[in-house]
Write a protein that holds these residues in place. Structure first.
Motif, PDB file in Angstrom:
ATOM      1  N   PHE A  35       4.723 -13.248   2.583  1.00  0.00           N
ATOM      2  CA  PHE A  35       5.341 -14.020   3.660  1.00  0.00           C
ATOM      3  C   PHE A  35       6.077 -13.099   4.635  1.00  0.00           C
ATOM      4  O   PHE A  35       6.199 -13.413   5.813  1.00  0.00           O
ATOM      5  CB  PHE A  35       6.301 -15.056   3.067  1.00  0.00           C
ATOM      6  N   GLY A  36       6.614 -11.972   4.112  1.00  0.00           N
ATOM      7  CA  GLY A  36       7.273 -11.041   5.020  1.00  0.00           C
ATOM      8  C   GLY A  36       6.300 -10.435   6.012  1.00  0.00           C
ATOM      9  O   GLY A  36       6.587 -10.337   7.212  1.00  0.00           O
ATOM     10  N   ILE A  37       5.125 -10.039   5.518  1.00  0.00           N
ATOM     11  CA  ILE A  37       4.097  -9.512   6.415  1.00  0.00           C
ATOM     12  C   ILE A  37       3.654 -10.573   7.405  1.00  0.00           C
ATOM     13  O   ILE A  37       3.398 -10.298   8.582  1.00  0.00           O
ATOM     14  CB  ILE A  37       2.901  -8.988   5.589  1.00  0.00           C
ATOM     15  N   LEU A  38       3.553 -11.820   6.923  1.00  0.00           N
ATOM     16  CA  LEU A  38       3.175 -12.914   7.825  1.00  0.00           C
ATOM     17  C   LEU A  38       4.202 -13.066   8.947  1.00  0.00           C
ATOM     18  O   LEU A  38       3.843 -13.261  10.114  1.00  0.00           O
ATOM     19  CB  LEU A  38       3.063 -14.213   7.032  1.00  0.00           C
ATOM     20  N   GLY A  39       5.485 -12.964   8.588  1.00  0.00           N
ATOM     21  CA  GLY A  39       6.524 -13.038   9.620  1.00  0.00           C
ATOM     22  C   GLY A  39       6.429 -11.882  10.604  1.00  0.00           C
ATOM     23  O   GLY A  39       6.637 -12.065  11.816  1.00  0.00           O
ATOM     24  N   ILE A  40       6.119 -10.685  10.091  1.00  0.00           N
ATOM     25  CA  ILE A  40       5.941  -9.532  10.987  1.00  0.00           C
ATOM     26  C   ILE A  40       4.769  -9.773  11.936  1.00  0.00           C
ATOM     27  O   ILE A  40       4.854  -9.491  13.138  1.00  0.00           O
ATOM     28  CB  ILE A  40       5.731  -8.254  10.157  1.00  0.00           C
ATOM     29  N   LYS A  41       3.656 -10.277  11.394  1.00  0.00           N
ATOM     30  CA  LYS A  41       2.500 -10.561  12.235  1.00  0.00           C
ATOM     31  C   LYS A  41       2.845 -11.554  13.335  1.00  0.00           C
ATOM     32  O   LYS A  41       2.464 -11.382  14.498  1.00  0.00           O
ATOM     33  CB  LYS A  41       1.361 -11.115  11.372  1.00  0.00           C
ATOM     34  N   GLU A  42       3.530 -12.616  12.946  1.00  0.00           N
ATOM     35  CA  GLU A  42       3.888 -13.639  13.936  1.00  0.00           C
ATOM     36  C   GLU A  42       4.820 -13.064  15.001  1.00  0.00           C
ATOM     37  O   GLU A  42       4.665 -13.338  16.200  1.00  0.00           O
ATOM     38  CB  GLU A  42       4.552 -14.825  13.234  1.00  0.00           C
ATOM     39  N   ARG A  43       5.768 -12.251  14.574  1.00  0.00           N
ATOM     40  CA  ARG A  43       6.714 -11.693  15.542  1.00  0.00           C
ATOM     41  C   ARG A  43       6.000 -10.748  16.510  1.00  0.00           C
ATOM     42  O   ARG A  43       6.205 -10.815  17.726  1.00  0.00           O
ATOM     43  CB  ARG A  43       7.846 -10.962  14.808  1.00  0.00           C
ATOM     44  N   ILE A  44       5.172  -9.870  15.961  1.00  0.00           N
ATOM     45  CA  ILE A  44       4.462  -8.909  16.814  1.00  0.00           C
ATOM     46  C   ILE A  44       3.452  -9.628  17.704  1.00  0.00           C
ATOM     47  O   ILE A  44       3.283  -9.288  18.881  1.00  0.00           O
ATOM     48  CB  ILE A  44       3.769  -7.841  15.944  1.00  0.00           C
ATOM     49  N   GLY A  45       2.755 -10.648  17.132  1.00  0.00           N
ATOM     50  CA  GLY A  45       1.797 -11.392  17.938  1.00  0.00           C
ATOM     51  C   GLY A  45       2.449 -12.111  19.099  1.00  0.00           C
ATOM     52  O   GLY A  45       1.881 -12.185  20.194  1.00  0.00           O
ATOM     53  N   SER A  46       3.645 -12.638  18.893  1.00  0.00           N
ATOM     54  CA  SER A  46       4.337 -13.331  19.980  1.00  0.00           C
ATOM     55  C   SER A  46       4.770 -12.375  21.086  1.00  0.00           C
ATOM     56  O   SER A  46       4.980 -12.794  22.232  1.00  0.00           O
ATOM     57  CB  SER A  46       5.559 -14.067  19.420  1.00  0.00           C
ATOM     58  N   LEU A  47       4.882 -11.069  20.737  1.00  0.00           N
ATOM     59  CA  LEU A  47       5.271 -10.073  21.737  1.00  0.00           C
ATOM     60  C   LEU A  47       4.071  -9.411  22.405  1.00  0.00           C
ATOM     61  O   LEU A  47       4.240  -8.602  23.318  1.00  0.00           O
ATOM     62  CB  LEU A  47       6.135  -8.995  21.084  1.00  0.00           C
ATOM     63  N   GLY A  48       2.861  -9.727  21.919  1.00  0.00           N
ATOM     64  CA  GLY A  48       1.669  -9.094  22.477  1.00  0.00           C
ATOM     65  C   GLY A  48       1.408  -7.714  21.918  1.00  0.00           C
ATOM     66  O   GLY A  48       0.685  -6.927  22.541  1.00  0.00           O
ATOM     67  N   GLY A  49       1.970  -7.407  20.744  1.00  0.00           N
ATOM     68  CA  GLY A  49       1.751  -6.104  20.121  1.00  0.00           C
ATOM     69  C   GLY A  49       0.607  -6.141  19.133  1.00  0.00           C
ATOM     70  O   GLY A  49      -0.174  -7.097  19.076  1.00  0.00           O
ATOM     71  N   SER A  50       0.501  -5.097  18.323  1.00  0.00           N
ATOM     72  CA  SER A  50      -0.560  -4.993  17.337  1.00  0.00           C
ATOM     73  C   SER A  50       0.015  -4.491  16.024  1.00  0.00           C
ATOM     74  O   SER A  50       1.017  -3.768  15.998  1.00  0.00           O
ATOM     75  CB  SER A  50      -1.667  -4.051  17.819  1.00  0.00           C
ATOM     76  N   LEU A  51      -0.647  -4.872  14.916  1.00  0.00           N
ATOM     77  CA  LEU A  51      -0.186  -4.514  13.582  1.00  0.00           C
ATOM     78  C   LEU A  51      -1.382  -4.060  12.760  1.00  0.00           C
ATOM     79  O   LEU A  51      -2.449  -4.675  12.799  1.00  0.00           O
ATOM     80  CB  LEU A  51       0.488  -5.713  12.908  1.00  0.00           C
ATOM     81  N   SER A  52      -1.207  -2.985  11.990  1.00  0.00           N
ATOM     82  CA  SER A  52      -2.239  -2.524  11.073  1.00  0.00           C
ATOM     83  C   SER A  52      -1.587  -2.208   9.735  1.00  0.00           C
ATOM     84  O   SER A  52      -0.498  -1.617   9.674  1.00  0.00           O
ATOM     85  CB  SER A  52      -2.945  -1.277  11.616  1.00  0.00           C
ATOM     86  N   ILE A  53      -2.272  -2.623   8.652  1.00  0.00           N
ATOM     87  CA  ILE A  53      -1.761  -2.436   7.296  1.00  0.00           C
ATOM     88  C   ILE A  53      -2.821  -1.703   6.495  1.00  0.00           C
ATOM     89  O   ILE A  53      -3.984  -2.120   6.460  1.00  0.00           O
ATOM     90  CB  ILE A  53      -1.430  -3.786   6.638  1.00  0.00           C
ATOM     91  N   GLY A  54      -2.442  -0.623   5.864  1.00  0.00           N
ATOM     92  CA  GLY A  54      -3.393   0.159   5.088  1.00  0.00           C
ATOM     93  C   GLY A  54      -2.693   0.948   3.995  1.00  0.00           C
ATOM     94  O   GLY A  54      -1.478   0.840   3.790  1.00  0.00           O
ATOM     95  N   GLY A  55      -3.463   1.731   3.279  1.00  0.00           N
ATOM     96  CA  GLY A  55      -2.916   2.554   2.215  1.00  0.00           C
ATOM     97  C   GLY A  55      -2.738   3.994   2.663  1.00  0.00           C
ATOM     98  O   GLY A  55      -3.484   4.502   3.501  1.00  0.00           O
ATOM     99  N   ALA A  56      -1.745   4.661   2.104  1.00  0.00           N
ATOM    100  CA  ALA A  56      -1.498   6.067   2.431  1.00  0.00           C
ATOM    101  C   ALA A  56      -0.585   6.671   1.377  1.00  0.00           C
ATOM    102  O   ALA A  56       0.421   6.064   0.984  1.00  0.00           O
ATOM    103  CB  ALA A  56      -0.856   6.195   3.824  1.00  0.00           C
ATOM    104  N   ASN A  57      -0.956   7.865   0.896  1.00  0.00           N
ATOM    105  CA  ASN A  57      -0.130   8.616  -0.051  1.00  0.00           C
ATOM    106  C   ASN A  57       0.195   7.816  -1.302  1.00  0.00           C
ATOM    107  O   ASN A  57       1.327   7.851  -1.814  1.00  0.00           O
ATOM    108  CB  ASN A  57       1.169   9.076   0.635  1.00  0.00           C
ATOM    109  N   GLY A  58      -0.790   7.050  -1.789  1.00  0.00           N
ATOM    110  CA  GLY A  58      -0.582   6.288  -3.005  1.00  0.00           C
ATOM    111  C   GLY A  58       0.246   5.046  -2.829  1.00  0.00           C
ATOM    112  O   GLY A  58       0.696   4.451  -3.809  1.00  0.00           O
TER     113      GLY A  58
END
Length: 453
Positions: free
Chosen positions: A413-436
């Motif tokens: 749900f936290g990621i969902l809130g981040i997505k909604e916040r960034i989407g409302s601002l016209g930004g972009s979000l990417s989620i991936g793996g790094a360094n374990g």
């Protein structure tokens, strides 16, 4: 199977059917031609025989092989190629003559002769009568040599195959070019759909000359326009919801401070008073008062943490970088030596203020919460980058605490809130793996609103 391949297969099927029909027509026409030429040869030969008797000596027998009657050459001259004629002379002996058929072309292959004999009925001999003056009519029989008939059909079949193959090849090439030209808008439509799928709601299709594709383009553009309108409305609603959320957080923090905070303060003061007034013979009472004080202090620390989450520091006064540093230090104190928290700032964040600064602060806050909640990281790094003259800010939060990016991006749900916040601002979000662990990267405008209230 692609549309082009499907159309070419259908065209090839039609060509094969037409070729089979043409072959059937050639065989039928060849068979009919054999019958006609056989009958015509018999009739012409009968006429030559009648004339031979009329112009020759009355007592001279009909002889196809001896001159001076010339009957043989005269009969052969009126016979079609491949036809054999036989007739009886006055002695009752049947004589037979065959015309050459080299003009029909080369000999048919063995397989074609067998095929031709299997699919065409055997032509019976044609018999006509030759009237001889003062005598009974004499039968004249004509037949077509089967090998010559096959050669006649073979040469027509060969020319038809060559012509059909040339026409089929030419038609296939022309049809392929025509189909490719007609289907050229398909790739444009697919590209537009992929752009729309990736989130580019400004994607539009051009005006196509073909009516059917033009209708698809109009429907696509109307759909994209309505989708963009709904997205804009949703983004505006989300921005308003986040404003309301911040107001509710401030109100909740104020109520906790005014009511619960004062109660905890009073409880702490009361525990100290009880401890100080406890009689020497009641050490247990003093110990219980101290325990109440410790519980009260722990609850006060928890309340201060809630205050920090509900109401961020004064971003306008401290600035975004200092506020982020305080938050990272607070997490380091909360997690203790188990996790190391690091803040890296690249560029000047001094002019990032107002709602944009609050949005960045909330995004980093939620990312740190996710890193501590969904894993056991030893290192959490927060990177904030603002290039000189750039209109956006890049925020990257990475950790080494494991986790599945796909699962967290779907269920968190936290990621969902981040997505909604960034989407409302016209930004972009990417989620991936790094360094374990996890890596969350967000790009959002540096000026998303006015000053904080």
């Amino acid at each position: 199977m692609s549309l082009l391949v499907g159309l070419m297969v259908r065209l090839l099927t039609v060509a094969i059917i037409c070729f089979a029909a043409a072959v059937t027509w050639i065989l039928v026409e060849a068979q009919n031609g054999v019958r006609v030429e056989t009958r015509q040869s018999a009739e012409r030969a009968s006429h030559v025989i009648e004339r031979s008797y009329m112009t020759g000596s009355v007592g001279r027998p009909l002889d196809f092989t001896r001159e001076p009657s010339g009957a043989s050459s005269n009969i052969v001259s009126v016979m079609s190629p491949g036809v054999c004629v036989s007739a009886e002379d006055r002695q009752g002996v049947r004589r037979r003559l065959c015309s050459g058929w080299t003009t029909l072309g080369p000999l048919a292959p063995e397989w074609f002769r067998r095929f031709y004999a299997a699919v065409t009925p055997t032509n019976p001999p044609v018999e006509v009568s030759a009237s001889v003056h003062g005598e009974a009519s004499r039968p004249v029989r004509a037949s077509f040599d089967p090998v010559a008939a096959a050669a006649r059909a073979w040469n027509r079949f060969r020319m038809a195959v060559a012509l059909a193959a040339s026409m089929a090849l030419g038609m296939s090439v022309l049809a392929a070019l025509a189909v490719l030209h007609a289907l050229s808008p398909v790739q444009t439509i697919i590209s537009g759909l992929k752009r729309l799928e990736s989130g580019d709601e400004t994607s539009r299709l051009p005006h196509f000359s073909t009516l059917e594709f033009r209708r698809i383009g109009v429907a696509f553009n109307d759909l994209a326009e309505r989708l963009q309108q709904r997205t804009d409305e949703r983004a505006a609603l989300m921005r308003q919801l986040f404003v309301v959320q911040e107001d509710e957080r401030k109100a909740l923090a104020r109520d906790l401070h005014d009511e619960f905070g004062q109660c905890l303060t009073a409880a702490g003061a009361l525990s100290l008073s009880v401890e100080a007034g406890a009689m020497p013979d009641r050490p247990d009472l003093a110990e219980e008062a101290r325990a109440i004080g410790r519980i009260n202090a722990k609850m006060m620390a928890t309340l201060r943490g809630a205050f920090a989450k509900l109401r961020p520091p004064d971003l306008e006064e401290l600035g975004l970088e200092a506020s982020l540093q305080l938050m990272v230090q607070g997490w380091a104190v909360t997690q203790g030596s188990r996790t190391s928290f690091t803040l890296e700032v690249d560029g000047d964040l001094a002019d990032v203020s107002g709602k944009a600064a609050l949005d960045i602060y909330r995004i980093v806050q939620e990312c740190l919460t996710n890193a501590a909640r969904h894993g056991q990281p030893q290192q959490v790094t927060v990177q904030v980058c603002r290039r000189a003259g750039a209109a956006d800010v890049t925020v990257v939060v990475s950790d080494d605490g494991g986790g599945c990016p796909q699962e967290i991006s779907k269920t968190g749900f936290g990621i969902l809130g981040i997505k909604e916040r960034i989407g409302s601002l016209g930004g972009s979000l990417s989620i991936g793996g790094a360094n374990g662990g996890m890596r969350v990267a967000a790009v959002l405008p540096a000026t998303a609103g006015g000053a904080l209230a």
